[in-house]
Design a protein around this motif. Structure first.
Motif, PDB file in Angstrom:
ATOM      1  N   PRO A  30       0.799  -1.224   0.000  1.00  0.00           N
ATOM      2  CA  PRO A  30       0.000   0.000   0.000  1.00  0.00           C
ATOM      3  C   PRO A  30       0.834   1.278   0.000  1.00  0.00           C
ATOM      4  N   ARG A  31       1.986   1.260   0.670  1.00  0.00           N
ATOM      5  CA  ARG A  31       2.812   2.471   0.681  1.00  0.00           C
ATOM      6  C   ARG A  31       3.336   2.779  -0.719  1.00  0.00           C
ATOM      7  N   MET A  35       2.780   6.250  -2.833  1.00  0.00           N
ATOM      8  CA  MET A  35       3.870   7.022  -3.414  1.00  0.00           C
ATOM      9  C   MET A  35       3.749   7.119  -4.930  1.00  0.00           C
ATOM     10  N   SER A  36       3.248   6.083  -5.562  1.00  0.00           N
ATOM     11  CA  SER A  36       3.124   6.056  -7.024  1.00  0.00           C
ATOM     12  C   SER A  36       2.000   6.936  -7.529  1.00  0.00           C
ATOM     13  N   TYR A  37       0.841   6.898  -6.842  1.00  0.00           N
ATOM     14  CA  TYR A  37      -0.357   7.483  -7.426  1.00  0.00           C
ATOM     15  C   TYR A  37      -0.957   8.650  -6.645  1.00  0.00           C
ATOM     16  N   LEU A  38      -0.580   8.826  -5.384  1.00  0.00           N
ATOM     17  CA  LEU A  38      -1.243   9.840  -4.575  1.00  0.00           C
ATOM     18  C   LEU A  38      -0.317  10.967  -4.117  1.00  0.00           C
ATOM     19  N   ASP A  39       0.886  10.636  -3.715  1.00  0.00           N
ATOM     20  CA  ASP A  39       1.781  11.663  -3.177  1.00  0.00           C
ATOM     21  C   ASP A  39       2.206  12.655  -4.251  1.00  0.00           C
ATOM     22  N   GLY A 243      -8.218  13.446   5.859  1.00  0.00           N
ATOM     23  CA  GLY A 243      -7.267  13.832   6.891  1.00  0.00           C
ATOM     24  C   GLY A 243      -6.667  12.689   7.666  1.00  0.00           C
ATOM     25  N   GLY A 244      -6.860  11.449   7.202  1.00  0.00           N
ATOM     26  CA  GLY A 244      -6.327  10.290   7.897  1.00  0.00           C
ATOM     27  C   GLY A 244      -4.811  10.216   7.830  1.00  0.00           C
ATOM     28  N   ASP A 245      -4.252   9.370   8.688  1.00  0.00           N
ATOM     29  CA  ASP A 245      -2.801   9.201   8.760  1.00  0.00           C
ATOM     30  C   ASP A 245      -2.307   8.356   7.597  1.00  0.00           C
ATOM     31  N   SER A 246      -1.431   8.920   6.784  1.00  0.00           N
ATOM     32  CA  SER A 246      -0.969   8.227   5.571  1.00  0.00           C
ATOM     33  C   SER A 246      -0.192   6.961   5.897  1.00  0.00           C
ATOM     34  N   GLU A 247       0.569   6.976   7.002  1.00  0.00           N
ATOM     35  CA  GLU A 247       1.376   5.811   7.359  1.00  0.00           C
ATOM     36  C   GLU A 247       0.497   4.652   7.803  1.00  0.00           C
ATOM     37  N   GLU A 248      -0.589   4.941   8.491  1.00  0.00           N
ATOM     38  CA  GLU A 248      -1.503   3.889   8.942  1.00  0.00           C
ATOM     39  C   GLU A 248      -2.386   3.386   7.808  1.00  0.00           C
ATOM     40  N   LEU A 249      -2.841   4.289   6.968  1.00  0.00           N
ATOM     41  CA  LEU A 249      -3.750   3.897   5.884  1.00  0.00           C
ATOM     42  C   LEU A 249      -3.025   3.170   4.762  1.00  0.00           C
ATOM     43  N   PHE A 250      -1.766   3.531   4.546  1.00  0.00           N
ATOM     44  CA  PHE A 250      -0.977   2.924   3.472  1.00  0.00           C
ATOM     45  C   PHE A 250       0.347   2.404   4.057  1.00  0.00           C
ATOM     46  N   PRO A 251       0.274   1.324   4.824  1.00  0.00           N
ATOM     47  CA  PRO A 251       1.481   0.814   5.478  1.00  0.00           C
ATOM     48  C   PRO A 251       2.427   0.148   4.489  1.00  0.00           C
ATOM     49  N   ARG A 257      11.128  -7.969  -1.971  1.00  0.00           N
ATOM     50  CA  ARG A 257      10.925  -7.056  -3.098  1.00  0.00           C
ATOM     51  C   ARG A 257      11.378  -5.629  -2.794  1.00  0.00           C
ATOM     52  N   CYS A 258      11.555  -5.334  -1.518  1.00  0.00           N
ATOM     53  CA  CYS A 258      12.051  -3.993  -1.163  1.00  0.00           C
ATOM     54  C   CYS A 258      13.429  -3.739  -1.775  1.00  0.00           C
ATOM     55  N   ALA A 259      14.151  -4.806  -2.096  1.00  0.00           N
ATOM     56  CA  ALA A 259      15.497  -4.660  -2.660  1.00  0.00           C
ATOM     57  C   ALA A 259      15.467  -3.926  -3.989  1.00  0.00           C
ATOM     58  N   TRP A 260      14.383  -4.079  -4.755  1.00  0.00           N
ATOM     59  CA  TRP A 260      14.326  -3.448  -6.065  1.00  0.00           C
ATOM     60  C   TRP A 260      13.082  -2.557  -6.238  1.00  0.00           C
ATOM     61  N   CYS A 261      12.551  -2.062  -5.125  1.00  0.00           N
ATOM     62  CA  CYS A 261      11.407  -1.154  -5.197  1.00  0.00           C
ATOM     63  C   CYS A 261      11.847   0.194  -5.761  1.00  0.00           C
ATOM     64  N   ASP A 262      11.037   0.757  -6.643  1.00  0.00           N
ATOM     65  CA  ASP A 262      11.340   2.063  -7.226  1.00  0.00           C
ATOM     66  C   ASP A 262      11.441   3.163  -6.174  1.00  0.00           C
ATOM     67  N   PHE A 263      10.705   3.000  -5.064  1.00  0.00           N
ATOM     68  CA  PHE A 263      10.657   4.053  -4.050  1.00  0.00           C
ATOM     69  C   PHE A 263      11.533   3.741  -2.838  1.00  0.00           C
ATOM     70  N   ARG A 264      12.465   2.842  -3.000  1.00  0.00           N
ATOM     71  CA  ARG A 264      13.387   2.506  -1.917  1.00  0.00           C
ATOM     72  C   ARG A 264      14.075   3.744  -1.326  1.00  0.00           C
ATOM     73  N   PRO A 265      14.536   4.720  -2.131  1.00  0.00           N
ATOM     74  CA  PRO A 265      15.197   5.892  -1.551  1.00  0.00           C
ATOM     75  C   PRO A 265      14.308   6.685  -0.599  1.00  0.00           C
ATOM     76  N   SER A 266      12.982   6.532  -0.708  1.00  0.00           N
ATOM     77  CA  SER A 266      12.048   7.316   0.093  1.00  0.00           C
ATOM     78  C   SER A 266      11.358   6.497   1.176  1.00  0.00           C
ATOM     79  N   CYS A 267      11.810   5.276   1.405  1.00  0.00           N
ATOM     80  CA  CYS A 267      11.138   4.388   2.359  1.00  0.00           C
ATOM     81  C   CYS A 267      12.164   3.795   3.323  1.00  0.00           C
ATOM     82  N   ALA A 268      12.203   4.312   4.557  1.00  0.00           N
ATOM     83  CA  ALA A 268      13.172   3.842   5.544  1.00  0.00           C
ATOM     84  C   ALA A 268      12.957   2.372   5.891  1.00  0.00           C
ATOM     85  N   GLN A 269      11.695   1.940   6.001  1.00  0.00           N
ATOM     86  CA  GLN A 269      11.417   0.542   6.336  1.00  0.00           C
ATOM     87  C   GLN A 269      11.891  -0.390   5.228  1.00  0.00           C
TER      88      GLN A 269
END
Length: 285
Positions: A30-31, A35-39, A243-251, A257-269
């Motif tokens: 979901p995160r 990042m792909s479609y909403l942020d 107004g919901g919490d983005s981290e909770e709604l899109f965990p 797969r995190c090894a090759w995620c496009d948004f790895r630079p922006s995702c600490a987890q």
């Protein structure tokens, strides 16, 4: 698709517009969907991946090939089209790019040599869309849309063709279980007003064709699963807008797969979950 009893009429309710890519992204993480479609602005992404570059080159070469008259669809012409489309993004260096350019050239030449490419596809990179319900008489719940690699017509029915250039040759179970192909079949049937049950995965590195013939029930099962994901997606998106919490709604859904995620630079987890992959590690061996 009339024979399935789906309701295609526009209903007086807000519909969820989805594509196979959006549904798969949300189900996977979901995160990453957020990042792909909403942020906005879009978070920092990685650079190009060699396997994605290679897949796009092969897809574009085959599309250009089928734009030609049948008599000009030769292995030599396919090789020339691949050379015209070639890109080197994500490869380790010029030497590696040259190796895969040669391999990809062989793939498209073999494809033309060993497959019937004389027909006239109904669609190439064709955009298809359908307003659907999963049960007769129920209000429509979503709009399915997307772009199919190729749509053939055989014996009065449409056939969805999807090109693959990955490391592993797909099998019949993968073709039958592909939600994307099933949704393309439903949307293509509606858009082009012809029945569509057969879906095929064409694996260029091995020449394998993995095919499956859907039934009304199997297509409905795929639609039901898509509807469930679409409902979760819509609920999270609406809650975020309220107004919901983005981290909770899109965990983040962390894993290999995190090894090759496009948004790895922006995702600490994601960075913590898996070591970073090299841009060329997912290339077919």
């Amino acid at each position: 698709m009339e024979q399935l009893g789906f309701e295609f009429e526009v209903q007086p309710k807000r519909l969820t517009k989805v594509s196979p890519a959006r549904l798969a992204t949300f189900a996977d993480c979901p995160r990453r969907y957020r990042m792909s479609y909403l942020d906005r602005p879009t978070p920092t992404r990685t650079g190009p991946w060699a396997h994605s570059t290679l897949g796009a080159v092969v897809h574009n070469a085959l599309r250009a090939l089928f734009d030609l008259p049948p008599q000009r669809r030769t292995p030599v012409r396919a090789a020339a089209l691949l050379a015209e489309q070639w890109q080197s993004g994500g490869f380790a260096d010029a030497a590696q790019a040259a190796v895969y350019r040669e391999r990809a050239t062989g793939w498209v030449m073999d494809y033309v040599e060993h497959h019937d490419v004389s027909g006239f596809p109904v669609g190439l990179e064709r955009w298809v869309s359908a307003t659907v319900s999963t049960e007769p008489g129920r209000p429509a719940s979503m709009i399915i849309e997307g772009r199919a690699d190729r749509i053939d017509e055989r014996d009065g029915e449409l056939v969805i063709v999807d090109y693959k250039t990955g490391r592993r040759a797909p099998g019949e179970d993968e073709a039958r279980g592909s939600q994307a192909l099933a949704l393309y079949a439903v949307a293509a049937s509606r858009t082009l007003r012809r029945p569509c049950h057969r879906v095929e995965l064409h694996h260029l590195p091995t020449g394998t064709v993995a095919a499956a013939d859907h039934t009304e029930d199997s297509l409905r099962r795929h639609l039901t699963r898509a509807e469930e994901t679409a409902e979760d997606l819509r609920t999270a998106t609406d809650s975020l807008a309220a107004g919901g919490d983005s981290e909770e709604l899109f965990p983040a859904r962390v894993g290999p797969r995190c090894a090759w995620c496009d948004f790895r630079p922006s995702c600490a987890q994601g960075k913590q979950a898996s070591p970073e992959a090299k841009p060329w590690e997912l290339l077919a061996p």
